[in-house]
Design a protein around this motif. Structure first.
Motif, PDB file in Angstrom:
ATOM      1  N   LEU A  66      23.166  23.746  15.743  1.00 39.17           N
ATOM      2  CA  LEU A  66      24.178  24.311  15.349  1.00 39.17           C
ATOM      3  C   LEU A  66      24.445  25.347  16.731  1.00 39.17           C
ATOM      4  CD1 LEU A  66      26.268  25.426  13.232  1.00 39.17           C
ATOM      5  CD2 LEU A  66      24.717  27.377  12.799  1.00 39.17           C
ATOM      6  N   ILE A  67      25.739  25.507  17.185  1.00 42.76           N
ATOM      7  CA  ILE A  67      26.067  26.402  18.086  1.00 42.76           C
ATOM      8  C   ILE A  67      26.738  27.679  17.376  1.00 42.76           C
ATOM      9  CG2 ILE A  67      27.683  26.874  20.135  1.00 42.76           C
ATOM     10  CD1 ILE A  67      27.577  23.918  20.881  1.00 42.76           C
ATOM     11  N   PRO A  68      25.773  28.575  17.007  1.00 46.27           N
ATOM     12  CA  PRO A  68      26.257  29.515  16.057  1.00 46.27           C
ATOM     13  C   PRO A  68      27.167  30.864  16.890  1.00 46.27           C
ATOM     14  CG  PRO A  68      24.009  29.453  15.870  1.00 46.27           C
ATOM     15  CD  PRO A  68      24.663  29.054  17.385  1.00 46.27           C
ATOM     16  N   LEU A  69      28.360  31.068  16.503  1.00 52.69           N
ATOM     17  CA  LEU A  69      28.956  32.059  17.233  1.00 52.69           C
ATOM     18  C   LEU A  69      29.400  33.099  16.289  1.00 52.69           C
ATOM     19  CD1 LEU A  69      31.894  29.561  18.892  1.00 52.69           C
ATOM     20  CD2 LEU A  69      29.848  30.507  19.906  1.00 52.69           C
ATOM     21  N   VAL A  70      28.458  34.357  16.577  1.00 50.52           N
ATOM     22  CA  VAL A  70      28.571  35.393  15.746  1.00 50.52           C
ATOM     23  C   VAL A  70      30.036  36.300  16.051  1.00 50.52           C
ATOM     24  CG1 VAL A  70      27.424  37.511  14.802  1.00 50.52           C
ATOM     25  CG2 VAL A  70      26.004  35.454  15.583  1.00 50.52           C
ATOM     26  N   GLN A  71      30.596  36.589  15.098  1.00 53.28           N
ATOM     27  CA  GLN A  71      32.245  37.466  15.258  1.00 53.28           C
ATOM     28  C   GLN A  71      31.780  38.743  15.305  1.00 53.28           C
ATOM     29  OE1 GLN A  71      35.495  35.255  13.215  1.00 53.28           O
ATOM     30  NE2 GLN A  71      33.626  34.456  11.962  1.00 53.28           N
ATOM     31  N   SER A  95      16.331  27.588  22.674  1.00 52.00           N
ATOM     32  CA  SER A  95      17.244  26.422  21.915  1.00 52.00           C
ATOM     33  C   SER A  95      18.305  26.952  21.018  1.00 52.00           C
ATOM     34  CB  SER A  95      16.263  25.574  21.094  1.00 52.00           C
ATOM     35  OG  SER A  95      15.127  25.360  22.030  1.00 52.00           O
ATOM     36  N   PHE A  96      19.134  25.856  20.605  1.00 54.94           N
ATOM     37  CA  PHE A  96      20.169  26.211  19.353  1.00 54.94           C
ATOM     38  C   PHE A  96      19.119  26.083  18.180  1.00 54.94           C
ATOM     39  CE2 PHE A  96      22.803  24.363  22.575  1.00 54.94           C
ATOM     40  CZ  PHE A  96      23.801  25.289  22.802  1.00 54.94           C
ATOM     41  N   PRO A  97      19.347  26.485  16.970  1.00 51.40           N
ATOM     42  CA  PRO A  97      18.740  26.237  15.742  1.00 51.40           C
ATOM     43  C   PRO A  97      19.230  24.718  15.610  1.00 51.40           C
ATOM     44  CG  PRO A  97      20.640  27.852  15.233  1.00 51.40           C
ATOM     45  CD  PRO A  97      20.482  27.594  16.961  1.00 51.40           C
ATOM     46  N   GLY A  98      18.302  23.992  15.191  1.00 50.64           N
ATOM     47  CA  GLY A  98      18.720  22.689  14.812  1.00 50.64           C
ATOM     48  C   GLY A  98      17.415  21.676  14.847  1.00 50.64           C
ATOM     49  N   GLY A  99      17.546  20.197  14.699  1.00 56.38           N
ATOM     50  CA  GLY A  99      16.334  19.507  14.574  1.00 56.38           C
ATOM     51  C   GLY A  99      16.587  18.189  14.199  1.00 56.38           C
ATOM     52  N   ARG A 100      15.841  17.218  13.787  1.00 53.02           N
ATOM     53  CA  ARG A 100      15.769  15.884  13.598  1.00 53.02           C
ATOM     54  C   ARG A 100      16.619  15.630  12.308  1.00 53.02           C
ATOM     55  NH1 ARG A 100      12.414  11.308  14.681  1.00 53.02           N
ATOM     56  NH2 ARG A 100      10.986  12.854  15.693  1.00 53.02           N
ATOM     57  N   VAL A 101      17.606  14.565  12.208  1.00 50.89           N
ATOM     58  CA  VAL A 101      18.151  14.425  10.869  1.00 50.89           C
ATOM     59  C   VAL A 101      17.147  13.441   9.970  1.00 50.89           C
ATOM     60  CG1 VAL A 101      19.735  12.527   9.964  1.00 50.89           C
ATOM     61  CG2 VAL A 101      20.352  13.682  12.333  1.00 50.89           C
ATOM     62  N   GLU A 102      17.344  14.177   8.729  1.00 51.51           N
ATOM     63  CA  GLU A 102      16.407  13.520   7.734  1.00 51.51           C
ATOM     64  C   GLU A 102      17.049  12.762   6.913  1.00 51.51           C
ATOM     65  OE1 GLU A 102      13.325  14.056   7.946  1.00 51.51           O
ATOM     66  OE2 GLU A 102      13.233  15.729   9.261  1.00 51.51           O
ATOM     67  N   PRO A 103      16.460  11.749   6.187  1.00 47.90           N
ATOM     68  CA  PRO A 103      17.264  10.866   5.301  1.00 47.90           C
ATOM     69  C   PRO A 103      18.145  11.323   4.287  1.00 47.90           C
ATOM     70  CG  PRO A 103      15.011  10.082   5.475  1.00 47.90           C
ATOM     71  CD  PRO A 103      15.125  11.313   6.293  1.00 47.90           C
ATOM     72  N   GLU A 104      17.761  12.703   3.819  1.00 43.76           N
ATOM     73  CA  GLU A 104      18.633  13.049   2.671  1.00 43.76           C
ATOM     74  C   GLU A 104      19.790  13.832   3.302  1.00 43.76           C
ATOM     75  OE1 GLU A 104      15.315  16.139   3.811  1.00 43.76           O
ATOM     76  OE2 GLU A 104      15.564  14.137   3.565  1.00 43.76           O
ATOM     77  N   ASP A 105      20.187  14.104   4.528  1.00 41.21           N
ATOM     78  CA  ASP A 105      21.231  14.665   5.278  1.00 41.21           C
ATOM     79  C   ASP A 105      22.240  13.987   5.075  1.00 41.21           C
ATOM     80  OD1 ASP A 105      19.599  16.835   5.743  1.00 41.21           O
ATOM     81  OD2 ASP A 105      18.952  16.066   7.854  1.00 41.21           O
ATOM     82  N   ASP A 106      23.558  14.584   4.960  1.00 38.37           N
ATOM     83  CA  ASP A 106      24.885  13.662   4.884  1.00 38.37           C
ATOM     84  C   ASP A 106      25.393  13.856   6.012  1.00 38.37           C
ATOM     85  OD1 ASP A 106      26.969  12.238   4.023  1.00 38.37           O
ATOM     86  OD2 ASP A 106      27.852  13.745   2.810  1.00 38.37           O
ATOM     87  N   GLY A 107      24.916  13.449   7.076  1.00 35.81           N
ATOM     88  CA  GLY A 107      25.498  13.658   8.474  1.00 35.81           C
ATOM     89  C   GLY A 107      25.169  14.852   9.274  1.00 35.81           C
ATOM     90  N   THR A 111      22.643  18.435   8.968  1.00 33.32           N
ATOM     91  CA  THR A 111      21.230  18.427   9.511  1.00 33.32           C
ATOM     92  C   THR A 111      21.357  19.889  10.148  1.00 33.32           C
ATOM     93  OG1 THR A 111      20.976  16.023   9.809  1.00 33.32           O
ATOM     94  CG2 THR A 111      20.045  17.593  11.266  1.00 33.32           C
ATOM     95  N   ALA A 112      22.663  20.277  10.701  1.00 34.65           N
ATOM     96  CA  ALA A 112      22.438  21.518  11.640  1.00 34.65           C
ATOM     97  C   ALA A 112      22.586  22.836  10.647  1.00 34.65           C
ATOM     98  CB  ALA A 112      23.789  21.628  12.226  1.00 34.65           C
ATOM     99  N   LEU A 113      23.097  22.511   9.511  1.00 39.55           N
ATOM    100  CA  LEU A 113      22.919  23.871   8.517  1.00 39.55           C
ATOM    101  C   LEU A 113      21.611  23.926   7.791  1.00 39.55           C
ATOM    102  CD1 LEU A 113      26.673  23.470   6.678  1.00 39.55           C
ATOM    103  CD2 LEU A 113      25.801  25.049   8.608  1.00 39.55           C
ATOM    104  N   ARG A 114      21.106  22.745   7.502  1.00 35.59           N
ATOM    105  CA  ARG A 114      19.617  22.923   6.631  1.00 35.59           C
ATOM    106  C   ARG A 114      18.735  23.430   7.850  1.00 35.59           C
ATOM    107  NH1 ARG A 114      15.633  19.581   7.775  1.00 35.59           N
ATOM    108  NH2 ARG A 114      17.034  17.929   8.524  1.00 35.59           N
ATOM    109  N   GLU A 115      18.729  22.837   9.060  1.00 35.94           N
ATOM    110  CA  GLU A 115      17.902  23.216   9.896  1.00 35.94           C
ATOM    111  C   GLU A 115      17.979  24.730  10.469  1.00 35.94           C
ATOM    112  OE1 GLU A 115      15.172  21.813  11.635  1.00 35.94           O
ATOM    113  OE2 GLU A 115      15.594  19.801  10.814  1.00 35.94           O
ATOM    114  N   THR A 116      19.132  25.360  10.656  1.00 30.47           N
ATOM    115  CA  THR A 116      19.562  26.572  10.506  1.00 30.47           C
ATOM    116  C   THR A 116      18.743  27.372   9.662  1.00 30.47           C
ATOM    117  OG1 THR A 116      21.291  26.098  12.015  1.00 30.47           O
ATOM    118  CG2 THR A 116      21.353  28.292  11.020  1.00 30.47           C
ATOM    119  N   GLU A 117      19.016  27.131   8.293  1.00 36.44           N
ATOM    120  CA  GLU A 117      18.339  27.905   7.349  1.00 36.44           C
ATOM    121  C   GLU A 117      16.967  27.969   7.377  1.00 36.44           C
ATOM    122  OE1 GLU A 117      21.623  27.551   3.709  1.00 36.44           O
ATOM    123  OE2 GLU A 117      20.020  25.792   3.894  1.00 36.44           O
TER     124      GLU A 117
END
Length: 227
Positions: A66-71, A95-107, A111-117
């Protein structure tokens, strides 16, 4: 073929600085302008497609960041992380928050949102996804999709202290000014490595933004500067 690891990138010689290139204008660095630019962008070739080398014992794997742009009131800030020093890959790097795609990720967005959380505790309810950048291929065999998101203030971070040493913000205008983009080159055992850096001096320390993170930011610069 295995490429030599860069353990002290800040010591690699600077071969050039891109202060001859124009900075992205303030008007192009607003949330609405970036949203519109991403929506209007057709297929385009990034300046940096990747490092071009793979570790011989690794199969390519999908990943997303995720490239998180804070407003903020003063303008957009980029939220970045500093990885902990004990990790096997990219220890201590920015780094940006993020990581490997997991089988349960829908695109890649999922992945980016899950890894960021998971990494920094930033809930997706604070994030508006506004687009993606071209896939970036890392030297460690990851095919990384950068996902751009606008982040509403008011969030509270909770870092995964196994992976993330700290999270910090950098003004996007600083990173979108090529006067802060440095090119490095070094040789080891007859093999050459080149990379880009964008060092940021924080309140208490310098953050050496380099490698894949800097390359993806440079691609973001090229997209916004061509608007």
């Amino acid at each position: 073929m295995t490429r030599p690891a860069i353990t002290q990138p800040q010591l690699a010689p600077v071969t050039s600085v891109d202060d001859h290139l124009p900075a992205v204008t303030d008007l192009a660095l607003t949330a609405s302008a970036i949203r519109a630019r991403l929506a209007a962008a057709a297929a385009w070739t990034p300046e940096f497609a990747g490092d071009g080398g793979l570790f011989a014992n690794r199969e390519p794997a999908g990943a997303a960041v995720l490239i998180p742009l804070v407003q903020r009131e003063a303008g957009l800030n980029l939220l970045l992380t500093r990885r902990t020093d004990h990790l096997r890959d990219h220890a201590g790097q920015i780094s940006f928050p993020g990581g490997r795609v997991e089988p349960e990720d829908d695109g890649p967005v999922a992945t980016a949102l899950r890894e960021t959380e998971e990494e920094i505790g930033l809930s997706r309810q604070h994030i508006e996804v506004i687009g993606q950048l071209p896939v970036y291929s890392t030297v460690t065999a990851f095919q990384v999709t950068p996902v751009v998101g606008l982040v509403e203030p008011g969030f509270t971070l909770k870092l995964d202290d196994f992976e993330v040493a700290e999270a910090f913000e950098v003004p996007l205008a600083f990173l979108m000014n090529p006067a802060h983009h440095r090119h490095h080159r070094f040789e080891f055992a007859g093999t050459e490595r080149r990379f880009l850096s964008m060092p940021w001096q924080g309140v208490e320390r310098e953050y050496f933004i380099w490698g894949a993170t800097a390359a993806m930011l440079r691609n973001f610069y090229r997209l916004l500067s061509d608007a």
